[in-house]
Write an enzyme that holds these catalytic residues in place. Structure first.
Site, PDB file in Angstrom:
ATOM      1  N   ASP A  36       0.859  -1.186   0.000  1.00  0.00           N
ATOM      2  CA  ASP A  36       0.000   0.000   0.000  1.00  0.00           C
ATOM      3  C   ASP A  36       0.891   1.230   0.000  1.00  0.00           C
ATOM      4  OD1 ASP A  36      -2.371  -1.445   0.062  1.00  0.00           O
ATOM      5  OD2 ASP A  36      -2.531  -1.397   2.234  1.00  0.00           O
ATOM      6  N   ASP A  68      -7.050  -1.728  -4.128  1.00  0.00           N
ATOM      7  CA  ASP A  68      -8.039  -1.434  -3.092  1.00  0.00           C
ATOM      8  C   ASP A  68      -9.154  -0.546  -3.639  1.00  0.00           C
ATOM      9  OD1 ASP A  68      -6.480  -2.888  -1.308  1.00  0.00           O
ATOM     10  OD2 ASP A  68      -5.490  -1.104  -0.507  1.00  0.00           O
TER      11      ASP A  68
END
Length: 160
Positions: A117, A136
């Site tokens: 991320d 995501d």
């Protein structure tokens, strides 16, 4: 179904390309943070060993494989659902976003042991401690699209 597979492939490729560029080429792995559009957007390296926002995060290797199996099972279930009850164009694209995003995060777990991320958005003086990635976003938008664009089709027969 071709639209679903094309959307999934494109989503997967965009997710993986952005991760390679940011994590490896821009060396975010070592740098830690890169201000892109301060104060709104920055790249912050975060290795997510759980699900969204690090929920159920666990360092045990078995959890990584449980999450890989879960993502593959959900992706398979969505594919079967779309094959059995094909929605319109928007429903197929939504399914493709969800599947492509899920597979992008699965590949991260296999390669890195965690999901890479790096996107961090902050607004209005509120510091956001969480990071996310393109996969995501695709999963979130895809799930929302499935809620909006699938379901019972209106019955065209008029009841007398």
């Amino acid at each position: 179904m071709r639209l679903l597979f094309r959307t999934a492939a494109l989503t997967f490729m965009i997710d993986q390309i952005t991760k390679v560029l940011v994590v490896n080429v821009a060396n975010l792995r070592s740098v830690g943070t890169i201000d892109v559009l301060p104060p709104w957007l920055s790249f912050r390296m975060a290795w997510n060993r759980g699900v969204n926002f690090g929920l159920f995060s666990h360092d045990a290797d078995i959890m990584r494989w449980v999450l890989v199996a879960l993502a593959l099972a959900i992706s398979g279930w969505v594919l079967v659902w779309m094959w059995r009850d094909p929605p319109g164009r928007w429903g197929l694209m939504s399914a493709g976003l969800l599947v492509g995003g899920a597979l992008g995060n699965v590949l991260d777990r296999i390669i890195y042991g965690a999901v890479a991320d790096f996107l961090n958005v902050t607004c209005c003086g509120i510091e956001n401690p969480y990071a996310f990635n393109v996969a995501d976003i695709a999963i979130f938008v895809g799930a929302g699209g499935l809620l909006l664009f699938t379901g019972r089709k209106p019955d065209r027969k008029k009841t007398p």
